[in-house]
Design an enzyme around this catalytic site. Structure first.
Site, PDB file in Angstrom:
ATOM      1  N   HIS A 268     -10.136  35.774   3.250  1.00 31.90           N
ATOM      2  CA  HIS A 268      -9.692  36.625   2.149  1.00 31.90           C
ATOM      3  C   HIS A 268      -8.209  37.002   2.186  1.00 31.90           C
ATOM      4  O   HIS A 268      -7.505  36.887   1.198  1.00 31.90           O
ATOM      5  CB  HIS A 268     -10.500  37.918   2.133  1.00 31.90           C
ATOM      6  CG  HIS A 268     -11.976  37.711   2.144  1.00 31.90           C
ATOM      7  ND1 HIS A 268     -12.581  36.713   1.424  1.00 31.90           N
ATOM      8  CD2 HIS A 268     -12.982  38.372   2.766  1.00 31.90           C
ATOM      9  CE1 HIS A 268     -13.900  36.781   1.612  1.00 31.90           C
ATOM     10  NE2 HIS A 268     -14.160  37.769   2.419  1.00 31.90           N
TER      11      HIS A 268
ATOM     12  N   GLU B 107     -11.941  49.003   6.353  1.00 30.90           N
ATOM     13  CA  GLU B 107     -13.282  49.287   5.830  1.00 30.90           C
ATOM     14  C   GLU B 107     -13.918  50.402   6.656  1.00 30.90           C
ATOM     15  O   GLU B 107     -13.710  50.452   7.866  1.00 30.90           O
ATOM     16  CB  GLU B 107     -14.169  48.042   5.932  1.00 30.90           C
ATOM     17  CG  GLU B 107     -13.678  46.873   5.097  1.00 30.90           C
ATOM     18  CD  GLU B 107     -14.642  45.703   5.144  1.00 30.90           C
ATOM     19  OE1 GLU B 107     -15.396  45.513   4.194  1.00 30.90           O
ATOM     20  OE2 GLU B 107     -14.663  44.983   6.163  1.00 30.90           O
TER      21      GLU B 107
ATOM     22  N   HIS C  99     -14.617  35.284  -2.207  1.00 30.56           N
ATOM     23  CA  HIS C  99     -14.882  36.207  -3.313  1.00 30.56           C
ATOM     24  C   HIS C  99     -13.698  37.119  -3.629  1.00 30.56           C
ATOM     25  O   HIS C  99     -13.631  37.672  -4.714  1.00 30.56           O
ATOM     26  CB  HIS C  99     -16.172  36.997  -3.078  1.00 30.56           C
ATOM     27  CG  HIS C  99     -16.036  38.175  -2.167  1.00 30.56           C
ATOM     28  ND1 HIS C  99     -16.078  38.069  -0.813  1.00 30.56           N
ATOM     29  CD2 HIS C  99     -15.850  39.489  -2.427  1.00 30.56           C
ATOM     30  CE1 HIS C  99     -15.935  39.273  -0.271  1.00 30.56           C
ATOM     31  NE2 HIS C  99     -15.787  40.154  -1.233  1.00 30.56           N
TER      32      HIS C  99
ATOM     33  N   LYS D  18     -13.419  47.142  10.832  1.00 31.45           N
ATOM     34  CA  LYS D  18     -14.643  47.884  10.520  1.00 31.45           C
ATOM     35  C   LYS D  18     -14.547  49.287  11.111  1.00 31.45           C
ATOM     36  O   LYS D  18     -13.834  49.502  12.086  1.00 31.45           O
ATOM     37  CB  LYS D  18     -15.859  47.185  11.139  1.00 31.45           C
ATOM     38  CG  LYS D  18     -16.045  45.738  10.686  1.00 31.45           C
ATOM     39  CD  LYS D  18     -16.515  45.652   9.262  1.00 31.45           C
ATOM     40  CE  LYS D  18     -16.774  44.224   8.847  1.00 31.45           C
ATOM     41  NZ  LYS D  18     -16.745  44.016   7.416  1.00 31.45           N
TER      42      LYS D  18
END
Ligand code: BG6
Length: 487
Positions: A243, A219, A181, A329
């Protein structure tokens, strides 16, 4: 309703078979995305059959979809739009078997009429991918269909090769859409526009002028309800091999002969072929404190929730230019940037103490967030007596154009492309297998995970990895906000 330009939507009515329909991705992105595409008129004739392990009926699935859309669709959901969309939804549990699935799809096709096409969307973890493919085969739903496969595509070279071979037993290559994506994000495609629609930057897009590149996607998110998936996957498989490497290819590839699927894939795959195998010495693996205590996580887990690495593209254009990649994360900030550091001038005539070089090299930075920003930083003279230098920047934000409302969410864009049979922004089996191949040294010999406190930029050793350079994040200055006075 906004007017949809011709050629954007699919030519035929579509039945979407959404496998993994109650999962995290379906709830966050796919159901809200399909809702938007249907209610905004991008897909005029559509039916959606949800499939998952949950033994629920169609009404319960509608309730789940409604809750997901209300939570994750970014605008207010109009009651009329929802009730129109609810009519398009049906559900079959996996336990009901292939015949029930076949019957539900045929029923949806009859309701649509005309020359219906099928879009199977497999939003399932790697281990469930092949069983889902088999189910579609047994349900006789291969004809007139396309299949979207979610990442990670396999978990290493061997499993990716097996997955491709087995997939080809059921679906032909042109039916397969391996989704990443990040490539559907507007700013990622803007890299292509920026590089190849302008004469200004391409001449300096090489090792002579570029010192190093950073692709940095920290993130702030934790795992949410995804511990089960993440424990098996980790940051490298979840983010880098998919990605970050794909974005790297857009950034590093040669100009394609045309803006079409084959020429673009060829150039991306050449970048992957030129990549040197990832050396474990050039990798920092991290895990945030407290990960092992989370539900669904092994108390001795070695899964990395953070990774930073240096990789090299050993070709004519990029030899010797390090590409630093980082993601993780529970980090200090959520950002998605590509930052290109230019070489410094060979000689400085500015006096000591003038500030030359004090704030790092000139940078071209792309922000891959949906707001799509770019900045070019350079040294300029501070007004007043003497010669003091400051780091200045030219900045552009998509919001400046007034067109930000036209941006399609990445999944929406890619679902439409797959329905139209356009492979341009999808990855190929060859490219993916090569990326697993360069990953072998790391996967076979991963360095130990180093702990980092939640809210940090990773373990301490990230600084050694980029030395003598420095990480571009956190930014020394915030992006200018054009809506703010003086911005
Ligand atoms: C997904 C990963 O593919 O991408 C997630 O599985 C990650 O772990 C997400 O959070 C990031 O995507 P985005 O579009 O929110 O930047």
């Amino acid at each position: 309703m906004a007017k949809i330009p011709p050629g954007v939507g699919p030519r035929h009515p579509q039945v979407v078979v959404l496998v993994g329909a109650s999962g995290d991705l379906a709830r966050r992105k796919l159901l809200p995305g399909l809702f938007h595409l249907c209610s905004a008129g991008f897909i005029p004739d559509c039916r959606i059959v949800g499939v998952s392990l949950d033994e629920i009926d169609a009404d319960a699935f509608r309730a789940l979809a409604k809750a997901a859309i209300e939570e994750f669709f970014p605008r207010k959901v109009k009651a009329a739009d929802w009730s129109a969309f609810a009519q398009l939804l049906d559900y079959v549990s996996l336990a009901a078997g292939p015949q029930a699935l076949n019957a539900a799809v045929l029923k949806a096709e009859q309701a649509l009429g005309g020359e219906v096409r099928r879009l199977h969307y497999l939003s399932v973890p790697p281990a469930a991918a092949l069983p889902a493919v088999r189910l579609l085969g047994e349900a006789q739903l291969v004809e007139r269909s396309r299949i979207v496969m979610e990442k990670p595509f396999g978990t290493d070279l061997e499993s990716a090769v097996v997955l491709n071979a087995k997939l080809h037993e059921v679906f032909a290559e042109e039916q397969i859409f391996r989704i990443d994506h990040f490539l559907g994000k507007e700013p990622a495609q803007n890299i292509l526009a920026f590089r190849f629609a302008n004469g200004l930057f391409e001449p300096i897009w090489n090792r002579t002028f570029i010192d190093h590149v950073q692709i940095d996607v920290p993130e702030t998110l934790g795992l949410g309800a995804r511990a089960g998936f993440y424990e098996q996957t980790g940051a490298y498989r979840d983010m880098v091999v998919t990605h970050l490497f794909q974005i790297l290819a857009f950034m590093a590839m040669e100009p394609p002969t045309a803006l079409e699927p084959k020429p673009i894939s060829e150039e991306k795959n050449k970048v992957f072929r030129s990549m040197l195998p990832v050396d474990p010495k050039d990798v920092v693996r991290g895990q945030y404190n407290g990960y092992r205590q989370e539900e669904g996580v092994d108390p001795e887990s070695d899964t990395e929730t953070f990774i930073a690495l240096k990789c090299l593209i050993d070709n004519w254009r990029w030899a010797g230019v390090p590409f630093f990649l980082r993601t993780g994360k529970k980090m200090a900030e959520g950002q998605r940037i590509i930052s290109i550091a230019f070489r410094e001038p060979p000689k400085s005539m500015f006096p000591v103490g003038s500030g030359i070089g004090a704030q790092g090299p000139d940078h071209l930075t792309f922000d891959l967030a949906d707001a799509s920003k770019m900045s070019l930083s350079f040294y300029g003279k501070r007004p007043g007596p003497g010669m003091r230098l400051d780091k200045l920047s030219l900045q552009f934000a998509m919001h400046d154009t007034g067109l930000a409302g036209d941006v399609l969410e990445a999944y929406e864009r890619l679902i439409l492309d797959a329905m139209r049979g356009d492979h341009t922004l999808f990855t190929t089996a060859e490219g993916i297998e090569r990326l697993w191949e360069v990953s072998i040294p790391l996967l076979e010999n991963p360095p130990p995970v180093r702990l980092y406190p939640p809210g940090a930029w990773g373990p301490k050793s990230i600084h050694q990895l980029v030395a003598p350079h420095a990480w571009r994040l956190p930014f020394e200055r915030a992006w200018r906000d054009p809506n703010r006075e003086g911005g």
